[in-house]
Design an enzyme around this catalytic site. Sequence first.
Site, mmCIF file in Angstrom:
data_model
loop_
_atom_site.group_PDB
_atom_site.id
_atom_site.type_symbol
_atom_site.label_atom_id
_atom_site.label_comp_id
_atom_site.label_asym_id
_atom_site.label_seq_id
_atom_site.Cartn_x
_atom_site.Cartn_y
_atom_site.Cartn_z
ATOM 1 N N HIS A 37 0.822 -1.212 0.000
ATOM 2 C CA HIS A 37 0.000 0.000 0.000
ATOM 3 C C HIS A 37 0.860 1.269 0.000
ATOM 4 O O HIS A 37 0.502 2.275 0.607
ATOM 5 C CB HIS A 37 -0.999 0.000 1.168
ATOM 6 C CG HIS A 37 -2.128 -0.958 0.942
ATOM 7 N ND1 HIS A 37 -3.370 -0.563 0.524
ATOM 8 C CD2 HIS A 37 -2.181 -2.306 1.037
ATOM 9 C CE1 HIS A 37 -4.165 -1.637 0.397
ATOM 10 N NE2 HIS A 37 -3.458 -2.704 0.699
ATOM 11 N N ASP A 39 2.246 2.228 -3.126
ATOM 12 C CA ASP A 39 2.242 2.792 -4.496
ATOM 13 C C ASP A 39 1.369 4.038 -4.611
ATOM 14 O O ASP A 39 1.825 5.087 -5.062
ATOM 15 C CB ASP A 39 1.898 1.739 -5.564
ATOM 16 C CG ASP A 39 0.544 1.063 -5.422
ATOM 17 O OD1 ASP A 39 -0.149 1.270 -4.401
ATOM 18 O OD2 ASP A 39 0.162 0.316 -6.356
ATOM 19 N N ALA A 128 -6.663 -14.219 -5.876
ATOM 20 C CA ALA A 128 -5.537 -14.631 -5.040
ATOM 21 C C ALA A 128 -4.593 -13.470 -4.769
ATOM 22 O O ALA A 128 -3.563 -13.634 -4.119
ATOM 23 C CB ALA A 128 -4.774 -15.770 -5.722
ATOM 24 N N GLY A 129 -4.916 -12.302 -5.293
ATOM 25 C CA GLY A 129 -4.018 -11.167 -5.110
ATOM 26 C C GLY A 129 -2.823 -11.245 -6.052
ATOM 27 O O GLY A 129 -1.776 -10.664 -5.786
ATOM 28 N N LEU A 130 -2.969 -11.972 -7.169
ATOM 29 C CA LEU A 130 -1.860 -12.079 -8.132
ATOM 30 C C LEU A 130 -2.112 -11.212 -9.365
ATOM 31 O O LEU A 130 -1.447 -11.351 -10.373
ATOM 32 C CB LEU A 130 -1.655 -13.546 -8.544
ATOM 33 C CG LEU A 130 -1.281 -14.498 -7.408
ATOM 34 C CD1 LEU A 130 -1.146 -15.926 -7.925
ATOM 35 C CD2 LEU A 130 0.030 -14.072 -6.738
ATOM 36 N N SER A 131 -3.104 -10.331 -9.247
ATOM 37 C CA SER A 131 -3.366 -9.325 -10.287
ATOM 38 C C SER A 131 -3.816 -9.884 -11.615
ATOM 39 O O SER A 131 -3.326 -9.480 -12.672
ATOM 40 C CB SER A 131 -2.129 -8.471 -10.521
ATOM 41 O OG SER A 131 -2.217 -7.360 -9.743
ATOM 42 N N SER A 132 -4.774 -10.792 -11.576
ATOM 43 C CA SER A 132 -5.335 -11.244 -12.852
ATOM 44 C C SER A 132 -5.980 -10.066 -13.562
ATOM 45 O O SER A 132 -6.018 -10.016 -14.798
ATOM 46 C CB SER A 132 -6.338 -12.375 -12.632
ATOM 47 O OG SER A 132 -7.261 -12.027 -11.642
ATOM 48 N N SER A 133 -6.457 -9.072 -12.807
ATOM 49 C CA SER A 133 -7.101 -7.928 -13.463
ATOM 50 C C SER A 133 -6.085 -7.089 -14.239
ATOM 51 O O SER A 133 -6.332 -6.724 -15.397
ATOM 52 C CB SER A 133 -7.847 -7.068 -12.431
ATOM 53 O OG SER A 133 -6.990 -6.689 -11.397
ATOM 54 N N ASP A 177 0.602 -2.873 -9.952
ATOM 55 C CA ASP A 177 0.210 -4.083 -10.686
ATOM 56 C C ASP A 177 0.465 -3.933 -12.185
ATOM 57 O O ASP A 177 1.125 -4.770 -12.805
ATOM 58 C CB ASP A 177 -1.280 -4.394 -10.475
ATOM 59 C CG ASP A 177 -1.623 -4.557 -9.002
ATOM 60 O OD1 ASP A 177 -0.695 -4.652 -8.184
ATOM 61 O OD2 ASP A 177 -2.815 -4.583 -8.679
HETATM 62 C C1 GLA Z 1 -3.342 -3.984 -4.962
HETATM 63 C C2 GLA Z 1 -3.372 -2.719 -5.788
HETATM 64 C C3 GLA Z 1 -1.973 -2.107 -5.896
HETATM 65 C C4 GLA Z 1 -1.344 -1.923 -4.509
HETATM 66 C C5 GLA Z 1 -1.464 -3.212 -3.692
HETATM 67 C C6 GLA Z 1 -1.056 -3.025 -2.254
HETATM 68 O O1 GLA Z 1 -2.587 -4.960 -5.602
HETATM 69 O O2 GLA Z 1 -3.878 -2.985 -7.073
HETATM 70 O O3 GLA Z 1 -2.035 -0.885 -6.583
HETATM 71 O O4 GLA Z 1 -1.901 -0.833 -3.847
HETATM 72 O O5 GLA Z 1 -2.802 -3.708 -3.676
HETATM 73 O O6 GLA Z 1 0.273 -2.665 -2.172
#
Ligand code: GLA
Length: 392
Positions: A37, A39, A128-133, A177
Site C-alpha cells: 500500500h 504505491d 488470489a491477489g496475483l493481479s489477474s485484473s 500491478d
Molecule cells: C493492490 C493494488 C496495488 C497496490 C497493492 C497493495 O494490488 O492494485 O495498486 O496498492 O494492492 O500494495
Amino acid sequence: MPVFVPLETMSVYKEVYGNAPELISSAPGRVEVIGNHVDYNGGLVIGAAINRRVRLELGTNTSGLLRLISGLDARPVELPLRKTLLPLKGQERWANYLLGVIKKLQELGLCLESGINLAVSSELPSGAGLSSSAALEMATAVAFNEWAQLGLDTKTLVQVARWAENEFVGVPCGILDQGVVGFGQANHLVAIDCRKEDFHAIPLPPDTCFWIFNSGKKHSLVDSFYADRFGECQEALSLLRGAMPGSSHLALVTPSQLEEFQDRLPKTLARRARHVVEEQGRVESFMQALENGEGWDVTGPLLSASHASSRDLFENSIEELDYLVESLIACPGVYGARLTGGGFGGAVLAVTSPSFAEPEGRAISHSYQKRFGHAPQVIRLSPDEGARTDPI
Ligand code: GLA
C-alpha cells in the site's frame, strides 16, 4: 500440489468463433515482493511478473459488434461498437477490465469499425491477489496497440491500464500491478518509483525461489476494504499537511516527521501512516541491500517485518495469512514471507532457497488444512516476461 492446465491447451477462440484469431497477446500475473500500500502513496515498490499468464486472442467480425468471451465460466458479452463504452454490471462486470482499456485507447486513436472478437483464457487463479485484473488489462492494451499499430510505448500502455482500473472499473489502485505486469522480465524484479512513474528491472539474486500459498479466501479489490484504506491514507496526509504544508505524498513523510506530528492524527490513522512510512523505509533498505550485493539472508527478514506491519498497523491481513506466514518463516530454507497485494484475503508470498521444496510445502499445506478445513493452493513460481504479443 495443484496442477495447472498449460496455457497452450486453453485456446477458446477457435472453439467459439469457428476460425483462428488474428493476434494473440499474453500478460503475466505479479507478486508484490515488498512495498505494501505504498504505491498510491507515492513511494517505491518492488514486484515481479510471474510465469502464470492471461491470454487474449483477437480477431475481426463483420457484425459491428464487440464480442467478448472467457474460458473462465464468465458470461459472454456483446456490445455494438458504435455506442460509447460504459462499465457493465453484474455477471458481465468481468469485461470491464478489457472495455476500460479499449475506451482509453479509442481516446488515443484506436479506431474500431467492422467488429471485434475477443477470447480470454487464464492460468492465473483469480482472487488470489496475483493481479489477474492487471494481466487482463495489459494483455488488452498490448494486443490493440499491436493490432492497430498505435505505436504506444510500454509506459503509456501501463498508464492506460491503470486508467481503466481507476476510472472504468472504479478501484483507486496505484501503479504497482500494471507497472510490474508491463515491465516484468525473466529472472528480474521490477522496481517502481510510483511518484515519478519510473520503472526499472533489477536482477534477482541467484537461487531464489518464489512460492505462493493461496488462502482461498476470496480477495476482491472492488468489494473490499481497499478503498477505505486508500481514503484513510489520503486523510492522514491531509491532516499532516496542517503541520507540513509542502508534504505531497504520505510515503515521503520521514519517520521523525511522523513521530513529531502524529498527535494530529486519530489513533487509527496514525497506525495506517506509520505502516506506510516504515514500509517505505523497508523498501529503501531492500534496494540498498541489493545494490550492495547482499543476499536474501539480509533482505528476507524485511519481508516478514512488512507482514507484521500489515497485520498490526495497516490491518489488512487475515488469520489465514498470518498462520501461513508464521508457519513459513519457522521453516528452514524460507528467507521471508508476507501477504502479497491488497490483503483482506488472497495469498502469501514466500521467498526461499532451493532447499525448500514440495515436501516442505506439503507439510505446511497439511497443517493449514487441519486448522482451517481446506488446503491452500500452493504454487511455485519464477519471475517471467511482461505483457507481450505471442506467435499464433
Ligand atoms: C493492490 C493494488 C496495488 C497496490 C497493492 C497493495 O494490488 O492494485 O495498486 O496498492 O494492492 O500494495
